[in-house]
Design a protein around this motif. Structure first.
Motif, PDB file in Angstrom:
ATOM      1  N   ASP A 260       0.834  -1.198   0.000  1.00  0.00           N
ATOM      2  CA  ASP A 260       0.000   0.000   0.000  1.00  0.00           C
ATOM      3  C   ASP A 260       0.872   1.253   0.000  1.00  0.00           C
ATOM      4  O   ASP A 260       1.568   1.544   0.978  1.00  0.00           O
ATOM      5  CB  ASP A 260      -0.911  -0.026   1.238  1.00  0.00           C
ATOM      6  CG  ASP A 260      -1.979   1.045   1.175  1.00  0.00           C
ATOM      7  OD1 ASP A 260      -2.061   1.761   0.163  1.00  0.00           O
ATOM      8  OD2 ASP A 260      -2.736   1.155   2.161  1.00  0.00           O
TER       9      ASP A 260
ATOM     10  N   GLY B 248      -4.013   4.033  -5.487  1.00  0.00           N
ATOM     11  CA  GLY B 248      -4.986   5.121  -5.461  1.00  0.00           C
ATOM     12  C   GLY B 248      -4.783   6.046  -6.638  1.00  0.00           C
ATOM     13  O   GLY B 248      -5.475   5.963  -7.653  1.00  0.00           O
ATOM     14  N   SER B 249      -3.774   6.917  -6.525  1.00  0.00           N
ATOM     15  CA  SER B 249      -3.583   7.912  -7.575  1.00  0.00           C
ATOM     16  C   SER B 249      -3.293   7.280  -8.929  1.00  0.00           C
ATOM     17  O   SER B 249      -3.749   7.780  -9.958  1.00  0.00           O
ATOM     18  CB  SER B 249      -2.475   8.896  -7.173  1.00  0.00           C
ATOM     19  OG  SER B 249      -1.380   8.206  -6.626  1.00  0.00           O
TER      20      SER B 249
HETATM   21  O1  LIG Z   1      -3.319   3.925   3.083  1.00  0.00           O
HETATM   22  C1  LIG Z   1      -2.983   4.702   2.218  1.00  0.00           C
HETATM   23  C2  LIG Z   1      -2.280   5.988   2.552  1.00  0.00           C
HETATM   24  O2  LIG Z   1      -2.143   6.083   3.911  1.00  0.00           O
HETATM   25  C3  LIG Z   1      -3.190   4.316   0.829  1.00  0.00           C
HETATM   26  O3  LIG Z   1      -4.159   3.316   0.663  1.00  0.00           O
HETATM   27  C4  LIG Z   1      -3.249   5.380  -0.243  1.00  0.00           C
HETATM   28  O4  LIG Z   1      -4.552   5.715  -0.578  1.00  0.00           O
HETATM   29  C5  LIG Z   1      -2.548   4.896  -1.472  1.00  0.00           C
HETATM   30  O5  LIG Z   1      -2.515   5.940  -2.380  1.00  0.00           O
HETATM   31  P1  LIG Z   1      -1.428   6.005  -3.542  1.00  0.00           P
HETATM   32  O6  LIG Z   1      -0.085   6.052  -2.884  1.00  0.00           O
HETATM   33  O7  LIG Z   1      -1.612   4.755  -4.361  1.00  0.00           O
HETATM   34  O8  LIG Z   1      -1.796   7.240  -4.286  1.00  0.00           O
END
Ligand SMILES: O=C(CO)[C@@H](O)[C@H](O)COP(=O)(O)O
Ligand SMILES: [Fe+2]
Length: 227
Positions: A176, A198-199
């Motif tokens: 993660d 995420g991003s």
């Molecule tokens: O738990 C977390 C951040 O604390 C993650 O789950 C983020 O949401 C991952 O985001 P990206 O680094 O992939 O943009």
């Protein structure tokens, strides 16, 4: 939820449109997401605040795959029943969130969920050595938790140690933070099977251009499988 070690992409809705969670979840699942990752932050364990059990319960009817809830909160125990009631399939607590992670994992399983344990970048793999019989998933943070869009921190040595420690137990290794087509091959080759992104999934798209999410998911999966 059956166990398998095939590669899974778990988009984090921390990077979704906060005014549109239902449609965003439907869009990523239609575009190939295997799990949906939900980041719960309390403004105390981490310096950011997201959503609580009522919001997570509202996401549930939209999630047809696996709702993977990552708690970045302390304390954890008073909220376990609330997240079970909200419909979490996997509930992950940080080993750093309190002195009684063993009891926390027992309580998560006792409430009918899969139990995950997360490790901050500064925490060694050995922190979970005596928890494996209570654990369904180990989440290796490759950023310091609290925000999306941060730079990947290389934890491949920790992932390899965890693989050795886990052996053939049915425990997922989730990564993660900062996962994208460049970093995915490194963590997949080291032994991870669940990649949170995420991003790198939501970048450039919207619910109206959800095929961008699909392209992003396919690129991460292809890079990881070829790595
Ligand atoms: O738990 C977390 C951040 O604390 C993650 O789950 C983020 O949401 C991952 O985001 P990206 O680094 O992939 O943009
Ligand atoms: Fe997360």
């Amino acid at each position: 939820m059956t166990f398998d070690r095939t590669l899974k992409i778990a988009p984090s809705i921390l990077s979704a449109d906060f005014a549109n969670f239902g449609q965003e979840i439907q869009a990523i699942e239609a575009q190939g997401a295997d799990w949906v990752h939900v980041d719960v932050m309390d403004g105390h364990f981490v310096p950011n605040l997201t959503f609580g059990p009522a919001a997570v319960k509202a996401f549930r009817p939209h999630v047809k795959t696996v709702m993977d809830v990552h708690l970045m909160i302390a304390p954890v125990d008073p909220y376990i029943e609330a997240y079970a009631d909200a419909g979490a399939d996997v509930l992950t607590a940080h080993v750093e969130a309190g002195p009684h992670i063993h009891r926390t994992l027992q309580a998560i399983r006792g409430a009918g969920m899969k139990a995950g344990v997360a490790l901050n970048p500064g925490t060694p793999a050995e922190a979970v050595a005596h928890l494996l019989d209570l654990t369904d998933l180990v989440c290796v943070m490759t950023v310091n938790p609290g925000f999306g869009g941060q730079k990947f921190i290389d934890m491949t040595a920790k992932i390899r140690s965890l693989c050795d420690m886990i052996g053939d137990r049915p425990i997922h290794i989730e990564i993660d933070g900062g996962v994208d087509p460049t970093t995915a091959p490194l963590v997949a080759a080291a032994g991870a099977d669940v990649l949170v992104a995420g991003s790198a999934v939501f970048r450039g798209g919207s619910v109206h251009t959800a095929e961008v999410y699909g392209d992003n998911i396919r690129k991460i999966r292809a890079a990881a499988n070829n790595g």
